[in-house]
Design a protein around this motif. Structure first.
Motif, PDB file in Angstrom:
ATOM      1  N   ILE A 417     -28.006   1.600  72.786  1.00 17.49           N
ATOM      2  CA  ILE A 417     -27.656   1.377  71.390  1.00 17.49           C
ATOM      3  C   ILE A 417     -27.452  -0.103  71.109  1.00 17.49           C
ATOM      4  CG2 ILE A 417     -26.566   3.627  71.068  1.00 17.49           C
ATOM      5  CD1 ILE A 417     -23.850   2.266  71.324  1.00 17.49           C
ATOM      6  N   THR A 418     -27.706  -0.470  69.867  1.00 20.96           N
ATOM      7  CA  THR A 418     -27.320  -1.780  69.352  1.00 20.96           C
ATOM      8  C   THR A 418     -26.235  -1.559  68.307  1.00 20.96           C
ATOM      9  OG1 THR A 418     -29.025  -1.720  67.624  1.00 20.96           O
ATOM     10  CG2 THR A 418     -29.628  -2.725  69.730  1.00 20.96           C
ATOM     11  N   GLY A 419     -25.599  -2.636  67.884  1.00 18.67           N
ATOM     12  CA  GLY A 419     -24.511  -2.519  66.929  1.00 18.67           C
ATOM     13  C   GLY A 419     -24.961  -1.956  65.593  1.00 18.67           C
ATOM     14  N   GLY A 420     -24.124  -1.123  64.993  1.00 18.82           N
ATOM     15  CA  GLY A 420     -24.422  -0.573  63.683  1.00 18.82           C
ATOM     16  C   GLY A 420     -23.984  -1.504  62.577  1.00 18.82           C
ATOM     17  N   PRO A 421     -24.491  -1.303  61.365  1.00 12.64           N
ATOM     18  CA  PRO A 421     -24.146  -2.196  60.258  1.00 12.64           C
ATOM     19  C   PRO A 421     -22.673  -2.127  59.868  1.00 12.64           C
ATOM     20  CG  PRO A 421     -25.394  -0.305  59.469  1.00 12.64           C
ATOM     21  CD  PRO A 421     -25.443  -0.259  60.964  1.00 12.64           C
ATOM     22  N   ARG A 422     -21.956  -1.051  60.258  1.00  9.87           N
ATOM     23  CA  ARG A 422     -20.540  -0.933  59.897  1.00  9.87           C
ATOM     24  C   ARG A 422     -19.670  -0.819  61.145  1.00  9.87           C
ATOM     25  NH1 ARG A 422     -20.842  -3.106  55.038  1.00  9.87           N
ATOM     26  NH2 ARG A 422     -22.521  -2.126  53.825  1.00  9.87           N
ATOM     27  N   HIS A 423     -20.062  -1.478  62.219  1.00  5.54           N
ATOM     28  CA  HIS A 423     -19.248  -1.451  63.433  1.00  5.54           C
ATOM     29  C   HIS A 423     -17.874  -2.057  63.184  1.00  5.54           C
ATOM     30  CE1 HIS A 423     -20.473  -5.628  63.578  1.00  5.54           C
ATOM     31  NE2 HIS A 423     -19.561  -5.837  64.480  1.00  5.54           N
ATOM     32  N   ASP A 424     -17.773  -2.983  62.215  1.00  4.62           N
ATOM     33  CA  ASP A 424     -16.500  -3.646  61.951  1.00  4.62           C
ATOM     34  C   ASP A 424     -15.532  -2.769  61.155  1.00  4.62           C
ATOM     35  OD1 ASP A 424     -18.187  -3.767  59.750  1.00  4.62           O
ATOM     36  OD2 ASP A 424     -17.702  -5.835  59.239  1.00  4.62           O
ATOM     37  N   TRP A 425     -15.927  -1.546  60.841  1.00  3.72           N
ATOM     38  CA  TRP A 425     -15.017  -0.597  60.202  1.00  3.72           C
ATOM     39  C   TRP A 425     -14.177   0.150  61.234  1.00  3.72           C
ATOM     40  CZ3 TRP A 425     -15.563   2.121  55.028  1.00  3.72           C
ATOM     41  CH2 TRP A 425     -16.100   1.256  54.063  1.00  3.72           C
ATOM     42  N   PHE A 426     -14.387  -0.112  62.529  1.00  2.00           N
ATOM     43  CA  PHE A 426     -13.743   0.675  63.573  1.00  2.00           C
ATOM     44  C   PHE A 426     -12.805  -0.188  64.408  1.00  2.00           C
ATOM     45  CE2 PHE A 426     -17.548   2.871  62.363  1.00  2.00           C
ATOM     46  CZ  PHE A 426     -17.164   4.195  62.334  1.00  2.00           C
ATOM     47  N   THR A 427     -11.815   0.462  65.004  1.00  2.00           N
ATOM     48  CA  THR A 427     -10.854  -0.235  65.850  1.00  2.00           C
ATOM     49  C   THR A 427     -11.536  -0.722  67.126  1.00  2.00           C
ATOM     50  OG1 THR A 427     -10.210   1.781  67.020  1.00  2.00           O
ATOM     51  CG2 THR A 427      -9.013   1.261  64.982  1.00  2.00           C
ATOM     52  N   GLY A 515     -22.945   8.366  53.446  1.00  2.64           N
ATOM     53  CA  GLY A 515     -21.706   7.824  52.921  1.00  2.64           C
ATOM     54  C   GLY A 515     -20.645   7.595  53.973  1.00  2.64           C
ATOM     55  N   TYR A 516     -20.996   7.762  55.261  1.00  2.00           N
ATOM     56  CA  TYR A 516     -20.060   7.493  56.348  1.00  2.00           C
ATOM     57  C   TYR A 516     -20.541   6.260  57.114  1.00  2.00           C
ATOM     58  CZ  TYR A 516     -18.436  12.278  55.490  1.00  2.00           C
ATOM     59  OH  TYR A 516     -17.954  13.425  54.913  1.00  2.00           O
ATOM     60  N   PRO A 517     -19.615   5.474  57.679  1.00  2.00           N
ATOM     61  CA  PRO A 517     -20.024   4.237  58.358  1.00  2.00           C
ATOM     62  C   PRO A 517     -20.805   4.516  59.638  1.00  2.00           C
ATOM     63  CG  PRO A 517     -17.679   4.648  58.658  1.00  2.00           C
ATOM     64  CD  PRO A 517     -18.149   5.648  57.651  1.00  2.00           C
ATOM     65  N   VAL A 518     -21.772   3.647  59.909  1.00  5.26           N
ATOM     66  CA  VAL A 518     -22.611   3.736  61.107  1.00  5.26           C
ATOM     67  C   VAL A 518     -22.102   2.721  62.117  1.00  5.26           C
ATOM     68  CG1 VAL A 518     -24.932   3.373  62.026  1.00  5.26           C
ATOM     69  CG2 VAL A 518     -24.611   4.589  59.850  1.00  5.26           C
ATOM     70  N   ILE A 519     -21.617   3.212  63.261  1.00 11.54           N
ATOM     71  CA  ILE A 519     -21.001   2.346  64.273  1.00 11.54           C
ATOM     72  C   ILE A 519     -22.034   1.747  65.221  1.00 11.54           C
ATOM     73  CG2 ILE A 519     -20.573   4.250  65.880  1.00 11.54           C
ATOM     74  CD1 ILE A 519     -17.927   2.890  66.613  1.00 11.54           C
ATOM     75  N   GLY A 520     -23.155   2.416  65.415  1.00 16.54           N
ATOM     76  CA  GLY A 520     -24.203   1.939  66.320  1.00 16.54           C
ATOM     77  C   GLY A 520     -25.510   2.628  66.000  1.00 16.54           C
ATOM     78  N   VAL A 521     -26.578   2.134  66.589  1.00 17.00           N
ATOM     79  CA  VAL A 521     -27.911   2.696  66.342  1.00 17.00           C
ATOM     80  C   VAL A 521     -28.642   2.827  67.671  1.00 17.00           C
ATOM     81  CG1 VAL A 521     -30.094   2.444  65.120  1.00 17.00           C
ATOM     82  CG2 VAL A 521     -27.991   1.601  64.063  1.00 17.00           C
ATOM     83  N   VAL A 522     -29.059   4.042  67.998  1.00 15.59           N
ATOM     84  CA  VAL A 522     -29.876   4.254  69.190  1.00 15.59           C
ATOM     85  C   VAL A 522     -31.224   3.577  68.993  1.00 15.59           C
ATOM     86  CG1 VAL A 522     -31.042   6.011  70.585  1.00 15.59           C
ATOM     87  CG2 VAL A 522     -28.714   6.419  69.753  1.00 15.59           C
ATOM     88  N   VAL A 523     -31.675   2.841  69.986  1.00 19.19           N
ATOM     89  CA  VAL A 523     -32.920   2.094  69.838  1.00 19.19           C
ATOM     90  C   VAL A 523     -34.082   3.070  69.657  1.00 19.19           C
ATOM     91  CG1 VAL A 523     -32.010   0.173  71.204  1.00 19.19           C
ATOM     92  CG2 VAL A 523     -33.365   1.948  72.322  1.00 19.19           C
ATOM     93  N   PRO A 524     -35.091   2.698  68.878  1.00 22.66           N
ATOM     94  CA  PRO A 524     -36.201   3.623  68.619  1.00 22.66           C
ATOM     95  C   PRO A 524     -36.864   4.158  69.881  1.00 22.66           C
ATOM     96  CG  PRO A 524     -36.305   1.755  67.105  1.00 22.66           C
ATOM     97  CD  PRO A 524     -35.227   1.447  68.101  1.00 22.66           C
ATOM     98  N   GLU A 525     -36.906   3.349  70.933  1.00 26.19           N
ATOM     99  CA  GLU A 525     -37.559   3.762  72.172  1.00 26.19           C
ATOM    100  C   GLU A 525     -36.846   4.946  72.831  1.00 26.19           C
ATOM    101  OE1 GLU A 525     -38.610  -0.497  71.387  1.00 26.19           O
ATOM    102  OE2 GLU A 525     -36.809   0.737  71.264  1.00 26.19           O
ATOM    103  N   ASP A 526     -35.571   5.199  72.479  1.00 28.01           N
ATOM    104  CA  ASP A 526     -34.817   6.279  73.113  1.00 28.01           C
ATOM    105  C   ASP A 526     -34.644   7.498  72.209  1.00 28.01           C
ATOM    106  OD1 ASP A 526     -34.602   4.647  75.272  1.00 28.01           O
ATOM    107  OD2 ASP A 526     -32.421   4.424  75.213  1.00 28.01           O
ATOM    108  N   LEU A 527     -35.226   7.474  71.017  1.00 25.85           N
ATOM    109  CA  LEU A 527     -35.048   8.606  70.104  1.00 25.85           C
ATOM    110  C   LEU A 527     -35.713   9.872  70.636  1.00 25.85           C
ATOM    111  CD1 LEU A 527     -35.337   7.088  66.523  1.00 25.85           C
ATOM    112  CD2 LEU A 527     -33.316   7.982  67.685  1.00 25.85           C
TER     113      LEU A 527
END
Length: 564
Positions: A417-427, A515-527
């Motif tokens: 995974i790489t960082g999600g656009p809303r990773h900064d919404w989490f502790t 409408g919920y924050p995205v903390i990370g994104v699985v890389v396309p190669e692993d989908l």
């Protein structure tokens, strides 16, 4: 000019954060009119524009160009053409409540709704559903505290500062003020969506009763049982779920249509390659075995994906069907798939491809929106396309199913995974827990998303099995803020975190906005790996550098993100 804030939504997508809806329309219009190299889709939302690219290289190059886009309102985002006229009978169940919430009586609500020009700002939720913004905020109202389980097609509604028309019967929490006979979504039109971002709308009050009919399904007609000379494949039993899939229909996010297509594209491509088809030809995607089919005519077929025992029966002695190798299915012979030994989804390709009608340029079935061919049922006969004589049948190949999936439940499957656009919404603790504990796949998972439950937490290195003294129960993820996130575009692979703190990993049929924050994104190669995880499978996430997909050293407990 203030440059936009750019967040990464995985290594191939940019989430552009803007200060106003007017700036969203400006940037969206610019990217639509001047697409960047490799741009696959661009999706407007309440405060963001999501731009998706075909490769990480093109996404990184686009970042610099996007930073230079003029975000000032009016830069090409104005509604074009005459307003679309939508006639409304104002007799909605919530009309009086909207009057109370706004300080207007019902007649005042009608006057305010019809007395201003509305503009389609962005799509999402369902095909043809458009969020309309007015010239003022006199009708700003909250959503209902308890959503309705079913809102009829044609319902005219308000929520926040938006107005909308429900294209089809669906659940919903908007305030209903009326109904219309206008068809927001019609596949028989050249442009199925009546409203697209930037379209102007004028609501018109009418008194006569409007007879509403539920729009026909967006699914293509189920193939009939033709008495034709060409070869075909008859479905005797579909198993738990069997669908027709190809590589999907990208580029339609603005009108609420996800890409769909094969959940494990590597396996679908391999199946087509083995029988000599084009990569995008339609195949059957089936889960957990049970599919039984009969050949009508001489067929060449191949099975890929989940490692599935299969057998052929007919007039001759029964024989096993190989995996990842083309084989003949003679006229009248039956092919049966047992439950997979490893993996979840099996792909069946037929030389010539499955020749059912295309819907919006694709033969894939989208289970969330209902677009495309209906799920396969017993008695369905699938016609086979004309074989391209320039393509040859392939030789046997190794399975594309990763060794970690084949190992079953013995050790967690690793997803990068790489960082999600809303990773900064989490502790910080939750960011560490995302990669520091294992997760398990629940039975509620489907083509929309893999739903996860907490597993064990440990301090072992990624990819290793924790020892008995280091294991302890993991924890759900916690947010730093209780703020509501305006709907914004999401990509396949997004790890969206609802209030439960249990992530949902979006797959091929995911909603185009969330409408919920995205903390990370699985890389396309692993989908493709994610698509093969059966219920009960344990998995772990490994943070990787979005530039080169190499693992991040252990001290960095959460995936990095890049923003301007």
């Amino acid at each position: 000019m203030t440059p936009p804030e750019i967040r990464w939504a995985g290594p191939r997508a940019l989430l552009i954060q803007l200060e106003s809806l007017e700036s969203v329309l400006t940037v969206h219009a610019h990217l639509q009119q001047h697409p960047l190299r490799g741009q696959v889709d661009v999706l407007a939302a309440a405060r963001t524009v999501l731009a998706v690219f075909d490769s990480g290289t093109n996404a990184r190059a686009a970042r610099a160009a996007v930073a230079q886009v003029d975000t000032a309102p009016g830069g090409g985002a104005a509604a074009a053409g005459d307003p679309v006229r939508i006639e409304v009978v104002y007799d909605g169940d919530d009309l009086a409540e909207v009057g109370r919430l706004t300080g207007l009586d019902p007649d005042g609500v009608i006057a305010a709704h019809t007395g201003q020009l509305w503009t389609a700002a962005f799509g999402g939720f369902a095909p043809g559903f458009a969020y309309l913004v007015g010239e003022n905020e006199s009708l700003t109202v909250p959503r209902r505290s308890t959503p309705r389980t079913a809102v009829p097609a044609g319902a005219v509604a308000l929520a926040g500062n938006f107005s909308a028309v429900y294209p089809r019967r669906s659940p919903g929490g908007w305030q209903l003020i009326g109904r219309t006979a206008s068809r927001l979504w019609d596949l028989d039109r050249e442009q199925p969506a009546l409203l697209r971002p930037g379209t102007a709308v004028r609501y018109v009050a009418v008194r006569e009763s409007v007879t509403l009919t539920t729009p026909a399904t967006d699914a293509a007609p189920s193939p009939a049982t033709p008495e034709e000379a060409g070869p075909s494949l008859e479905i005797l039993a579909p198993g738990p779920q069997s669908l027709i899939q190809d590589l999907g229909r990208p580029g339609l996010g603005d009108v609420g249509v996800s890409k769909a297509g094969a959940a494990d594209t590597a396996s679908a491509r391999q199946a087509n390659r083995l029988v000599g088809n084009a990569p995008g030809d339609a195949v059957i995607e089936t889960i957990l075995g049970g599919l039984t089919v009969r050949a009508r005519g001489e067929l060449t077929v191949a099975l890929t994906g989940a490692l599935t025992p299969a057998g052929i029966s007919g007039d001759d002695t029964p024989r096993p069907a190989p995996m990842c190798s083309p084989f003949a299915l003679h006229d009248g012979e039956t092919l049966h798939l047992d439950a997979p030994d490893a993996g979840l989804r099996t792909y069946l390709a037929i030389r010539g491809g499955i020749d059912v009608p295309e819907v919006l340029g694709s033969r894939s079935t989208d289970v969330m929106s209902g677009i495309g061919p209906a799920p396969l049922a017993a008695g369905t006969v699938l016609p086979v396309g004309v074989v391209d004589q320039g393509r040859t049948v392939g030789a046997a190949e190794p399975s594309t199913l990763p060794a970690t999936v084949r190992s079953g439940m013995h050790e967690p499957v690793l997803l990068r995974i790489t960082g999600g656009p809303r990773h900064d919404w989490f502790t910080d603790e939750s960011l560490r827990a995302l990669t520091g504990q294992s997760w398990s796949v629940t039975a509620e998972s489907n083509r929309i998303g893999v739903r996860l439950a907490v597993g064990e937490q440990d301090d072992a290195a990624p990819g290793t099995t924790p020892g008995p003294t280091t294991e302890k129960t993991g924890t759900p993820l916690q947010r730093l803020t209780a703020d509501e996130l305006p709907s914004e575009g999401v990509v396949a692979g997004s790890l969206q975190v609802p209030p439960s703190g249990l992530p949902v990993l979006f797959l091929a049929d995911h909603p185009v906005t969330g409408g919920y924050p995205v903390i990370g994104v699985v890389v396309p190669e692993d989908l493709g790996v994610a698509a093969q995880l059966a219920p009960g499978t344990r998995l772990r996430f490994q943070a990787v550098d979005p530039e080169n997909l190499q693992p991040i050293p252990r001290p960095h407990q959460h995936p990095p993100t890049r923003s301007s």
